[in-house]
Design an enzyme around this catalytic site. Structure first.
Site, short mmCIF file in Angstrom:
data_model
loop_
_atom_site.label_atom_id
_atom_site.label_comp_id
_atom_site.label_asym_id
_atom_site.label_seq_id
_atom_site.Cartn_x
_atom_site.Cartn_y
_atom_site.Cartn_z
N HIS A 171 36.79 43.47 45.54
CA HIS A 171 35.53 44.80 45.25
C HIS A 171 34.85 45.34 46.12
O HIS A 171 34.90 44.58 47.39
CB HIS A 171 35.57 43.99 43.85
N CYS B 24 28.97 40.38 40.08
CA CYS B 24 29.94 40.50 38.53
C CYS B 24 29.67 39.49 37.46
O CYS B 24 30.08 40.34 36.91
CB CYS B 24 31.03 39.36 39.63
N1 GLY Z 1 38.22 36.32 39.38
C1 GLY Z 1 37.93 36.70 39.32
C2 GLY Z 1 38.82 38.00 39.43
O1 GLY Z 1 39.18 37.66 39.97
O2 GLY Z 1 38.45 39.00 39.32
#
Ligand code: GLY
Length: 256
Positions: free
Chosen positions: A164, A251
């Protein structure tokens, strides 16, 4: 003047988290320890002055504790995302109801657009949107159109190496940007005061500014000292069980 956040929303880890998506080779998370770490994470948010709404665990979705990916909370509106990971799509169910407690205006990303808000970094009223394996161009365009509609702006940043956008970037206000890896080559970030994260501490590039304090994952002394030197109070939070699933500090919450 520094903006401030009032609320956070978190989701308790599910026992099924042991089946979450991961590329890490750190072993399966220990569920009991994950719960303890999650408690401490909530405490840290409360120490920053936030009221924390805690959602029940959702066993149907192993990655659902990483609630940041399911919605983007801006000062003007909330946006329900459309996660790109197939096993995470259902995580958005119920988010409208949760967020309607806080927001009058709730927008949505629609297929074929996909977007996970771990790919979105806010810097003032501008939002950087990572184009990743999870967030596609259509999803990014939809988000930028929503931001424009509400008086904000957005720009796209291609990702080649990271999960991300916020895997390798965190804006900690006052023009300070934690930055690592491929993003060091991105011209768009040259205007920031770059706090470069050492390769061996790359996980800590995902840290979180909350009301003047910075939450930093425990165990990354170099990053901790750099952030302190930049003038911030640092709160270390151990999220090692979540790291086993590629999850970072940001997150684990929505902050607004
Ligand atoms: N385990 C978090 C993701 O891969 O989005």
């Amino acid at each position: 003047m520094e903006k401030s956040f009032n609320y956070a929303v978190v989701r308790r880890p599910a026992e099924s988290m042991i089946n979450g998506i991961t590329t890490a080779s750190l072993g399966k998370p220990d569920y009991i320890n994950a719960l303890k770490q999650h408690d401490a994470y909530i405490d840290a948010l409360e120490k920053c002055g936030l009221t924390v709404k805690v959602l029940k665990a959702d066993e149907n979705f192993p990655d659902s504790t990483f609630i940041e990916d399911a919605a983007l909370c801006t000062p003007a509106c909330a946006v329900i995302t459309n996660p790109g990971a197939v096993t995470r799509k259902g995580e958005i169910a119920g988010m409208r109801e949760v967020l309607s407690e806080f927001y009058d205006v709730i927008e949505e990303i629609h297929s074929p657009g996909t977007l996970e808000a771990g790919d979105v970094m806010m810097a003032g009223s501008h939002y950087y949107v990572g184009l990743s394996a999870r967030t596609n161009n259509e999803g990014a365009e939809q988000l930028i159109a929503i931001l424009n509609k509400h008086g904000m702006t957005g720009s796209k940043i291609p990702l080649n190496e990271m999960l991300h956008l916020k895997t390798g970037l965190s804006y900690i206000e006052n023009n300070n940007l934690l930055i690592y890896g491929e993003f060091l080559r991105e011209k768009e970030f040259d205007k920031f005061n770059k706090i470069i994260i050492d390769p061996e501490e790359s996980y800590s590039a995902n840290s979180v500014w909350v009301n003047g304090k910075v939450l930093v994952p425990a165990g990354f002394k170099g990053t901790r000292e750099k952030i302190k030197t930049a003038g911030y109070e640092v709160i270390e939070v151990d999220v090692s069980e979540f790291r086993k699933l590629d999850g970072g500090l940001s997150c684990l919450s929505l902050r607004f």
